[in-house]
Design an enzyme around this catalytic site. Structure first.
Site, mmCIF file in Angstrom:
data_model
loop_
_atom_site.group_PDB
_atom_site.id
_atom_site.type_symbol
_atom_site.label_atom_id
_atom_site.label_comp_id
_atom_site.label_asym_id
_atom_site.label_seq_id
_atom_site.Cartn_x
_atom_site.Cartn_y
_atom_site.Cartn_z
ATOM 1 C CD GLU A 34 4.034 0.654 -8.761
ATOM 2 O OE1 GLU A 34 2.872 1.097 -8.811
ATOM 3 O OE2 GLU A 34 4.818 0.912 -7.824
ATOM 4 C CD GLU A 164 7.520 3.659 -6.629
ATOM 5 O OE1 GLU A 164 6.643 3.367 -5.769
ATOM 6 O OE2 GLU A 164 7.238 3.935 -7.803
#
Length: 165
Positions: A34, A164
């Site tokens: 991220e 995720e």
């Protein structure tokens, strides 16, 4: 930002790759998690400041540079790393999901598949947190996301992991 951190980033990955180069094929390396722009924007680069094309393109170029450095450094350590499956994330691990802004798919569109010395050992990764409160709209959003992943990532030559959900 990439040029300022390149040596540190590559040094870190060189140490990790050297330590684990004898490990088998079940071990995957993920390049980063991220990673965001200097404005810490989610969903797409420069979203926190109102879209700025220059800043966004710099962020996407940096993500691609980090991904390429990662592949180059890990491969150069030899051993099982010479053919290990490697995972690179889109900007922010963004999935391109949603319809509230025209730039949501930019992290997919501007993600490049790094050059690699071996074929078929790179994997893209995204994260997605689609709301499941209203099933019909959820299905449409998932269908749109998978279409975008196929169009903008799989078509570049690598599979996608939804890391995720």
């Amino acid at each position: 930002m990439y040029q300022q951190q390149k040596a540190r980033y590559e040094g870190l990955w060189r140490q990790i790759a050297e330590e684990f180069k004898g490990y088998g094929e079940k071990l995957l390396f993920e390049s980063y998690n991220e990673m965001l722009d200097t404005s810490r924007s989610w969903c797409f680069a420069s979203s926190n400041i109102g879209y700025d094309q220059t800043e966004a393109m710099e962020a996407y170029q940096a993500i691609n540079s980090y991904a390429q450095s990662f592949v180059n450094v890990v491969r150069s350590t030899g051993g099982n790393n010479a053919v290990r499956n490697l995972v690179v994330n889109t900007y922010g691990a963004c999935s391109g999901g949603g319809t509230w802004n025209t730039h949501l798919k930019d992290p997919l569109i501007h993600m490049a598949l790094p050059e690699d010395s071996v074929d078929n050992h790179l994997i893209f990764q995204i994260h997605s947190y689609i709301s499941v409160k209203h099933i019909p709209s959820t299905k449409a959003e998932i269908d749109d996301m998978f279409q975008a992943l196929n169009t903008h990532l799989v078509s570049k030559g690598a599979p996608v992991i939804i890391g995720e959900w």
